[in-house]
Design a protein around this motif. Sequence first.
Motif, short mmCIF file in Angstrom:
data_model
loop_
_atom_site.label_atom_id
_atom_site.label_comp_id
_atom_site.label_asym_id
_atom_site.label_seq_id
_atom_site.Cartn_x
_atom_site.Cartn_y
_atom_site.Cartn_z
N LEU A 186 -12.14 117.75 21.15
CA LEU A 186 -11.78 117.46 19.77
C LEU A 186 -12.98 116.86 19.06
CD1 LEU A 186 -9.26 117.46 17.86
CD2 LEU A 186 -9.05 115.04 18.42
N PRO A 187 -13.42 117.48 17.95
CA PRO A 187 -14.62 117.00 17.25
C PRO A 187 -14.50 115.54 16.85
CG PRO A 187 -13.98 119.15 16.43
CD PRO A 187 -12.87 118.69 17.31
N LYS A 188 -15.60 114.81 16.98
CA LYS A 188 -15.62 113.39 16.64
C LYS A 188 -15.31 113.20 15.15
CE LYS A 188 -19.00 112.08 20.19
NZ LYS A 188 -20.36 111.53 20.44
N GLY A 189 -14.56 112.17 14.87
CA GLY A 189 -14.23 111.86 13.49
C GLY A 189 -12.95 112.47 13.00
N PHE A 190 -12.32 113.33 13.83
CA PHE A 190 -11.07 113.98 13.43
C PHE A 190 -9.95 113.68 14.41
CE2 PHE A 190 -14.24 117.21 11.77
CZ PHE A 190 -14.07 116.88 10.43
N THR A 191 -8.75 113.45 13.88
CA THR A 191 -7.57 113.44 14.73
C THR A 191 -7.16 114.89 14.98
OG1 THR A 191 -6.04 113.45 12.85
CG2 THR A 191 -6.80 111.29 13.65
N ALA A 192 -6.20 115.09 15.87
CA ALA A 192 -5.72 116.45 16.16
C ALA A 192 -5.18 117.08 14.89
CB ALA A 192 -4.66 116.42 17.25
N LYS A 193 -4.43 116.32 14.11
CA LYS A 193 -3.85 116.86 12.88
C LYS A 193 -4.92 117.20 11.86
CE LYS A 193 -0.43 115.88 9.28
NZ LYS A 193 0.59 114.92 8.80
N GLN A 194 -5.91 116.35 11.72
CA GLN A 194 -7.00 116.61 10.77
C GLN A 194 -7.82 117.84 11.19
OE1 GLN A 194 -8.85 112.77 11.06
NE2 GLN A 194 -7.74 111.93 9.30
N ALA A 195 -8.06 117.96 12.49
CA ALA A 195 -8.81 119.12 12.98
C ALA A 195 -8.07 120.42 12.68
CB ALA A 195 -9.06 119.00 14.48
N LEU A 196 -6.73 120.37 12.72
CA LEU A 196 -5.95 121.58 12.43
C LEU A 196 -5.73 121.75 10.94
CD1 LEU A 196 -4.75 123.79 14.32
CD2 LEU A 196 -5.82 121.82 15.40
N ALA A 197 -5.83 120.68 10.15
CA ALA A 197 -5.83 120.84 8.69
C ALA A 197 -7.04 121.67 8.29
CB ALA A 197 -5.85 119.48 8.01
N ILE A 198 -8.13 121.47 9.01
CA ILE A 198 -9.32 122.32 8.83
C ILE A 198 -9.06 123.67 9.48
CG2 ILE A 198 -11.76 122.58 9.42
CD1 ILE A 198 -11.93 119.48 9.34
N GLY A 199 -8.80 123.65 10.78
CA GLY A 199 -8.41 124.85 11.51
C GLY A 199 -9.36 126.01 11.37
N THR A 200 -8.86 127.19 11.71
CA THR A 200 -9.69 128.39 11.66
C THR A 200 -10.17 128.67 10.24
OG1 THR A 200 -8.71 129.41 13.62
CG2 THR A 200 -9.64 130.89 11.99
N ALA A 201 -9.35 128.36 9.24
CA ALA A 201 -9.75 128.63 7.85
C ALA A 201 -10.97 127.82 7.45
CB ALA A 201 -8.58 128.35 6.92
N GLY A 202 -10.92 126.50 7.68
CA GLY A 202 -12.04 125.65 7.32
C GLY A 202 -13.28 125.94 8.15
N TYR A 203 -13.06 126.21 9.43
CA TYR A 203 -14.17 126.54 10.33
C TYR A 203 -14.83 127.86 9.92
CZ TYR A 203 -15.50 129.00 14.72
OH TYR A 203 -16.09 129.78 15.67
N THR A 204 -14.01 128.84 9.52
CA THR A 204 -14.55 130.12 9.06
C THR A 204 -15.33 129.93 7.75
OG1 THR A 204 -12.74 131.33 10.09
CG2 THR A 204 -13.98 132.48 8.39
N ALA A 205 -14.78 129.13 6.84
CA ALA A 205 -15.49 128.85 5.60
C ALA A 205 -16.84 128.21 5.89
CB ALA A 205 -14.65 127.94 4.71
N MET A 206 -16.88 127.31 6.86
CA MET A 206 -18.14 126.66 7.22
C MET A 206 -19.14 127.67 7.78
SD MET A 206 -19.50 123.57 7.16
CE MET A 206 -21.07 124.27 6.60
N LEU A 207 -18.67 128.61 8.60
CA LEU A 207 -19.56 129.65 9.13
C LEU A 207 -20.15 130.49 7.99
CD1 LEU A 207 -17.53 130.92 12.23
CD2 LEU A 207 -19.56 129.46 12.26
N CYS A 208 -19.32 130.78 6.98
CA CYS A 208 -19.80 131.53 5.81
C CYS A 208 -20.88 130.74 5.08
CB CYS A 208 -18.66 131.83 4.85
SG CYS A 208 -17.44 133.02 5.46
N VAL A 209 -20.62 129.45 4.86
CA VAL A 209 -21.59 128.60 4.17
C VAL A 209 -22.88 128.51 4.97
CG1 VAL A 209 -22.06 126.24 3.39
CG2 VAL A 209 -19.83 127.28 2.95
N MET A 210 -22.77 128.41 6.28
CA MET A 210 -23.97 128.36 7.13
C MET A 210 -24.79 129.64 7.01
SD MET A 210 -22.20 126.49 10.45
CE MET A 210 -23.56 126.74 11.60
#
Length: 327
Positions: free
Chosen positions: A113-137
Amino acid sequence: MFKAILINKDDQGYRAELGQAAEASLPEGDVRVKVLYSTLNYKDGLAITGKGPVVRSFPMVPGIDFAGEVIESASPDFKAGDMVLLNGWGVGEGHWGGLAQQARVKADWLLPLPKGFTAKQALAIGTAGYTAMLCVMALQKHGLKPSDGEVLVTGAAGGVGSFAITLLSKLGFTVVASTGRMAEADYLKKLGAAEVIDRASLSAPGKPLAKERWAAVLDSVGSHTLANACAQTKSNGAVAACGLAQGMDFPSSVAPFILRGVTLYGINSVTVPREKRIAAYEQLSKLVDLKTLDEISQEITLEESLKYAQELMLGNVRGRLIVDVNR
């Protein structure tokens, strides 16, 4: 026994329902996880409703991501009690996914589990937020700077689009949000969009080349929208494509690429190497305001995911849907 959304296809047809599954029925894997949260993504909506050929074997538990606690592990990388996260790797398609109270998967698919996030927060980001980050990168690697001009985000009110606006605006970019739900304009501006436009200006057939406007584009829609976005991208600009909400066709020409030097980056979040996943979450931990997660996400129950899958396919869901699989 544990609760799970189970998709079956047999003589009774294609159906998804809340049911009970036995631990012995879990697929092979070296780590068993008590799932705390999953999410409902576009791909999960396709799987649950049967509106897309997503599921490759039956019965199937959908849910392309989850966060939870390790129950048992045959891998030296994880031990009982560890908090873990999974995005992609075909879970919910060819391997039982996260819309259940337990999962068993390969250790290589898991991240701590990434530092700074609870399980719920990490899933609030989830695949959608992670994919958006890959696009930005990808756009960052291209060399894009805020001074280069406006960045278009399509499918802006969805999960990927919502996070794309947040991330790009936090980095100083001027973001223009395209949506079919103009009633969400205030929401999109609150996330950081400088302007909101109706998707109708992009979703119909267009010219191979149009007037240059966008320094870059982050697209989760595909089809004519992606084609028109490319046609309007400035010389030497970049487009990151990660979705197909309008369609998986690409009715375009080579003109933007050979006459303007536009670069089209295809973003596949499913099989990204671990090092890049960790780098993406490191950036997310710096850029995501945890208060914004409350704006972008709402929590639903496991049973409610069946109803919300229908709404997702109708385009009636804003932002992210977090599924508490234990209620």
